[in-house]
Scaffold this motif. Sequence first.
Motif, PDB file in Angstrom:
ATOM      1  N   MET A 250       0.848  -1.191   0.000  1.00 40.35           N
ATOM      2  CA  MET A 250       0.000   0.000   0.000  1.00 40.35           C
ATOM      3  C   MET A 250       0.892   1.252   0.000  1.00 40.35           C
ATOM      4  SD  MET A 250      -3.012   1.054   2.720  1.00 40.35           S
ATOM      5  CE  MET A 250      -3.861  -0.507   2.409  1.00 40.35           C
ATOM      6  N   THR A 251       0.616   2.183  -0.901  1.00 39.52           N
ATOM      7  CA  THR A 251       1.417   3.387  -1.028  1.00 39.52           C
ATOM      8  C   THR A 251       1.228   4.298   0.169  1.00 39.52           C
ATOM      9  OG1 THR A 251       1.227   3.277  -3.434  1.00 39.52           O
ATOM     10  CG2 THR A 251       1.933   5.368  -2.479  1.00 39.52           C
ATOM     11  N   ALA A 252       2.325   4.780   0.731  1.00 40.17           N
ATOM     12  CA  ALA A 252       2.260   5.647   1.900  1.00 40.17           C
ATOM     13  C   ALA A 252       1.971   7.090   1.490  1.00 40.17           C
ATOM     14  CB  ALA A 252       3.570   5.579   2.671  1.00 40.17           C
ATOM     15  N   LEU A 253       1.061   7.741   2.217  1.00 42.93           N
ATOM     16  CA  LEU A 253       0.856   9.177   2.055  1.00 42.93           C
ATOM     17  C   LEU A 253       1.936   9.953   2.797  1.00 42.93           C
ATOM     18  CD1 LEU A 253      -3.001   9.717   2.541  1.00 42.93           C
ATOM     19  CD2 LEU A 253      -1.694   9.941   0.436  1.00 42.93           C
ATOM     20  N   LEU A 254       2.422   9.347   3.876  1.00 49.98           N
ATOM     21  CA  LEU A 254       3.429   9.990   4.714  1.00 49.98           C
ATOM     22  C   LEU A 254       4.436   8.942   5.170  1.00 49.98           C
ATOM     23  CD1 LEU A 254       4.406  12.437   6.506  1.00 49.98           C
ATOM     24  CD2 LEU A 254       2.870  11.540   8.273  1.00 49.98           C
ATOM     25  N   SER A 255       5.704   9.233   4.976  1.00 51.90           N
ATOM     26  CA  SER A 255       6.773   8.357   5.454  1.00 51.90           C
ATOM     27  C   SER A 255       7.742   9.183   6.279  1.00 51.90           C
ATOM     28  CB  SER A 255       7.519   7.705   4.292  1.00 51.90           C
ATOM     29  OG  SER A 255       6.684   6.777   3.606  1.00 51.90           O
ATOM     30  N   VAL A 256       8.070   8.680   7.454  1.00 54.76           N
ATOM     31  CA  VAL A 256       9.011   9.350   8.346  1.00 54.76           C
ATOM     32  C   VAL A 256      10.167   8.393   8.577  1.00 54.76           C
ATOM     33  CG1 VAL A 256       9.344  10.378  10.633  1.00 54.76           C
ATOM     34  CG2 VAL A 256       7.157  10.671   9.419  1.00 54.76           C
ATOM     35  N   ARG A 257      11.388   8.871   8.334  1.00 54.20           N
ATOM     36  CA  ARG A 257      12.556   8.015   8.401  1.00 54.20           C
ATOM     37  C   ARG A 257      13.606   8.592   9.356  1.00 54.20           C
ATOM     38  NH1 ARG A 257       9.579   5.036   6.769  1.00 54.20           N
ATOM     39  NH2 ARG A 257       9.389   3.989   4.739  1.00 54.20           N
ATOM     40  N   ASP A 258      13.821   7.885  10.464  1.00 54.76           N
ATOM     41  CA  ASP A 258      14.909   8.197  11.398  1.00 54.76           C
ATOM     42  C   ASP A 258      14.949   9.682  11.742  1.00 54.76           C
ATOM     43  OD1 ASP A 258      16.953   7.312  13.032  1.00 54.76           O
ATOM     44  OD2 ASP A 258      18.507   7.623  11.517  1.00 54.76           O
ATOM     45  N   LEU A 259      13.799  10.233  12.086  1.00 54.23           N
ATOM     46  CA  LEU A 259      13.678  11.675  12.320  1.00 54.23           C
ATOM     47  C   LEU A 259      14.256  12.065  13.676  1.00 54.23           C
ATOM     48  CD1 LEU A 259      12.435  14.126  10.812  1.00 54.23           C
ATOM     49  CD2 LEU A 259      10.449  13.873  12.310  1.00 54.23           C
TER      50      LEU A 259
ATOM     51  N   ALA B 294      -0.533   5.168   5.392  1.00 53.45           N
ATOM     52  CA  ALA B 294      -1.146   5.022   4.078  1.00 53.45           C
ATOM     53  C   ALA B 294      -2.550   5.622   4.101  1.00 53.45           C
ATOM     54  CB  ALA B 294      -1.209   3.541   3.687  1.00 53.45           C
ATOM     55  N   VAL B 295      -3.214   5.574   2.976  1.00 53.62           N
ATOM     56  CA  VAL B 295      -4.596   6.063   2.858  1.00 53.62           C
ATOM     57  C   VAL B 295      -5.483   5.401   3.910  1.00 53.62           C
ATOM     58  CG1 VAL B 295      -6.629   5.996   1.373  1.00 53.62           C
ATOM     59  CG2 VAL B 295      -4.419   6.613   0.413  1.00 53.62           C
ATOM     60  N   GLY B 296      -6.230   6.223   4.629  1.00 46.50           N
ATOM     61  CA  GLY B 296      -7.192   5.708   5.605  1.00 46.50           C
ATOM     62  C   GLY B 296      -6.607   5.367   6.962  1.00 46.50           C
ATOM     63  N   GLN B 297      -5.327   5.662   7.180  1.00 44.26           N
ATOM     64  CA  GLN B 297      -4.694   5.307   8.437  1.00 44.26           C
ATOM     65  C   GLN B 297      -4.464   6.535   9.324  1.00 44.26           C
ATOM     66  OE1 GLN B 297      -1.094   3.245   7.198  1.00 44.26           O
ATOM     67  NE2 GLN B 297      -2.112   1.269   7.425  1.00 44.26           N
TER      68      GLN B 297
ATOM     69  N   ILE C 238       8.758  12.369   4.267  1.00 41.18           N
ATOM     70  CA  ILE C 238       8.458  12.216   2.843  1.00 41.18           C
ATOM     71  C   ILE C 238       6.954  12.328   2.641  1.00 41.18           C
ATOM     72  CG2 ILE C 238       8.703  10.725   0.825  1.00 41.18           C
ATOM     73  CD1 ILE C 238      10.994   9.311   2.412  1.00 41.18           C
ATOM     74  N   CYS C 239       6.555  13.370   1.947  1.00 40.89           N
ATOM     75  CA  CYS C 239       5.130  13.636   1.719  1.00 40.89           C
ATOM     76  C   CYS C 239       5.020  14.580   0.533  1.00 40.89           C
ATOM     77  CB  CYS C 239       4.524  14.274   2.970  1.00 40.89           C
ATOM     78  SG  CYS C 239       2.743  14.487   2.925  1.00 40.89           S
ATOM     79  N   ALA C 240       3.969  14.447  -0.227  1.00 40.72           N
ATOM     80  CA  ALA C 240       3.759  15.340  -1.360  1.00 40.72           C
ATOM     81  C   ALA C 240       3.562  16.776  -0.875  1.00 40.72           C
ATOM     82  CB  ALA C 240       2.546  14.884  -2.171  1.00 40.72           C
ATOM     83  N   GLU C 241       3.898  17.730  -1.711  1.00 39.67           N
ATOM     84  CA  GLU C 241       3.726  19.132  -1.354  1.00 39.67           C
ATOM     85  C   GLU C 241       2.257  19.535  -1.418  1.00 39.67           C
ATOM     86  OE1 GLU C 241       6.142  21.801  -3.547  1.00 39.67           O
ATOM     87  OE2 GLU C 241       8.025  20.796  -3.078  1.00 39.67           O
TER      88      GLU C 241
ATOM     89  N   MET D  48     -13.609  12.199  11.721  1.00 35.37           N
ATOM     90  CA  MET D  48     -12.271  11.710  11.406  1.00 35.37           C
ATOM     91  C   MET D  48     -12.334  10.301  10.818  1.00 35.37           C
ATOM     92  SD  MET D  48      -8.983  11.873  11.282  1.00 35.37           S
ATOM     93  CE  MET D  48      -8.805  13.524  11.986  1.00 35.37           C
ATOM     94  N   ARG D  49     -13.119   9.443  11.449  1.00 37.61           N
ATOM     95  CA  ARG D  49     -13.183   8.037  11.039  1.00 37.61           C
ATOM     96  C   ARG D  49     -13.967   7.854   9.737  1.00 37.61           C
ATOM     97  NH1 ARG D  49     -15.377   6.559  15.351  1.00 37.61           N
ATOM     98  NH2 ARG D  49     -17.516   6.824  14.579  1.00 37.61           N
ATOM     99  N   ASP D  50     -15.157   8.450   9.679  1.00 37.02           N
ATOM    100  CA  ASP D  50     -16.100   8.134   8.596  1.00 37.02           C
ATOM    101  C   ASP D  50     -15.978   9.048   7.385  1.00 37.02           C
ATOM    102  OD1 ASP D  50     -17.104   6.193  10.317  1.00 37.02           O
ATOM    103  OD2 ASP D  50     -18.629   7.550  11.141  1.00 37.02           O
ATOM    104  N   VAL D  51     -15.353  10.203   7.565  1.00 36.57           N
ATOM    105  CA  VAL D  51     -15.226  11.144   6.450  1.00 36.57           C
ATOM    106  C   VAL D  51     -13.765  11.299   6.035  1.00 36.57           C
ATOM    107  CG1 VAL D  51     -15.662  13.505   5.644  1.00 36.57           C
ATOM    108  CG2 VAL D  51     -17.296  12.386   7.191  1.00 36.57           C
ATOM    109  N   HIS D  52     -12.935  11.768   6.947  1.00 42.04           N
ATOM    110  CA  HIS D  52     -11.553  12.058   6.547  1.00 42.04           C
ATOM    111  C   HIS D  52     -10.776  10.790   6.203  1.00 42.04           C
ATOM    112  CE1 HIS D  52      -7.773  14.141   6.216  1.00 42.04           C
ATOM    113  NE2 HIS D  52      -7.228  13.274   7.053  1.00 42.04           N
ATOM    114  N   LEU D  53     -10.736   9.831   7.119  1.00 44.85           N
ATOM    115  CA  LEU D  53      -9.973   8.608   6.853  1.00 44.85           C
ATOM    116  C   LEU D  53     -10.640   7.762   5.777  1.00 44.85           C
ATOM    117  CD1 LEU D  53      -8.945   7.601  10.493  1.00 44.85           C
ATOM    118  CD2 LEU D  53      -7.616   8.878   8.800  1.00 44.85           C
ATOM    119  N   ALA D  54     -11.948   7.614   5.868  1.00 45.89           N
ATOM    120  CA  ALA D  54     -12.666   6.821   4.866  1.00 45.89           C
ATOM    121  C   ALA D  54     -12.587   7.451   3.485  1.00 45.89           C
ATOM    122  CB  ALA D  54     -14.122   6.645   5.280  1.00 45.89           C
ATOM    123  N   GLY D  55     -12.386   8.769   3.450  1.00 45.71           N
ATOM    124  CA  GLY D  55     -12.302   9.468   2.174  1.00 45.71           C
ATOM    125  C   GLY D  55     -10.904   9.519   1.573  1.00 45.71           C
ATOM    126  N   GLY D  56      -9.953   8.814   2.187  1.00 45.55           N
ATOM    127  CA  GLY D  56      -8.626   8.725   1.597  1.00 45.55           C
ATOM    128  C   GLY D  56      -7.557   9.545   2.285  1.00 45.55           C
ATOM    129  N   GLY D  57      -7.876  10.118   3.459  1.00 49.48           N
ATOM    130  CA  GLY D  57      -6.889  10.896   4.174  1.00 49.48           C
ATOM    131  C   GLY D  57      -6.137  10.069   5.196  1.00 49.48           C
TER     132      GLY D  57
END
Length: 207
Positions: free
Chosen positions: A1-10, A28-31, A62-65, A161-170
């Motif tokens: 599953m493609t990550a929307l946000l990746s944090v590496r050794d911050l 990832a999407v919905g998490q 790592i996240c899109a602008e 948060m659960r039913d709209v934002h996360l369920a909608g792909g955030g």
Amino acid sequence: MTALLSVRDLRCARGGVPVLERVSFDLAVGQALILRGPNGVGKTTLLRTLAGLQPALSGEVICAEGVTAYASHADGIKTALTVAENLSFWAQVHDRTVPDSVYATFDLLALRDRAAGTLSAGQKRRVGLARLAVIGRPVLFLDEPTVSLDAFSVAMFAGWMRDVHLAGGGCAVIATHIDLQIDAPTLDLTPFVAAADADGGSDADFL
């Protein structure tokens, strides 16, 4: 599953003093990810670093602008404007329109024409949270979003948060001591506190 946000050794700091290190995770999407830890552990510092409001000492976020939003303890509203005018302001900033559903979702129907300065702390908080639905950013960094909210409003926010934002792909990283009844893992930041000899160590008074 493609990550929307990746944090590496911050590794991040507040006021130049290292606070946290070796923080890594993917969303990832919905998490969602719930940040835990005692006061002063560095939850706010981490969120501000993830949101790009302060630089990391090392590591990667790592996240899109243009897809993130940060909400702190401040409500971010103009007291002289009405509720509707406040939401319209934020919608215009992000070149969007205010969905009619936002007023019902955040229990603002009866308040839409009220000046924000006349609202209670909890009502102001609901307006502040409604901004998140208006701006439409998929990656949210939220610092104690339920402060000042009663149990009904907490459940209402959690439902959005659960039913709209996360369920909608955030996705979302949320620092909270409240059980939001969201199916999300927790990350206790205590093991990631910077060592005392790491460039001066951490200082809980400034977190």
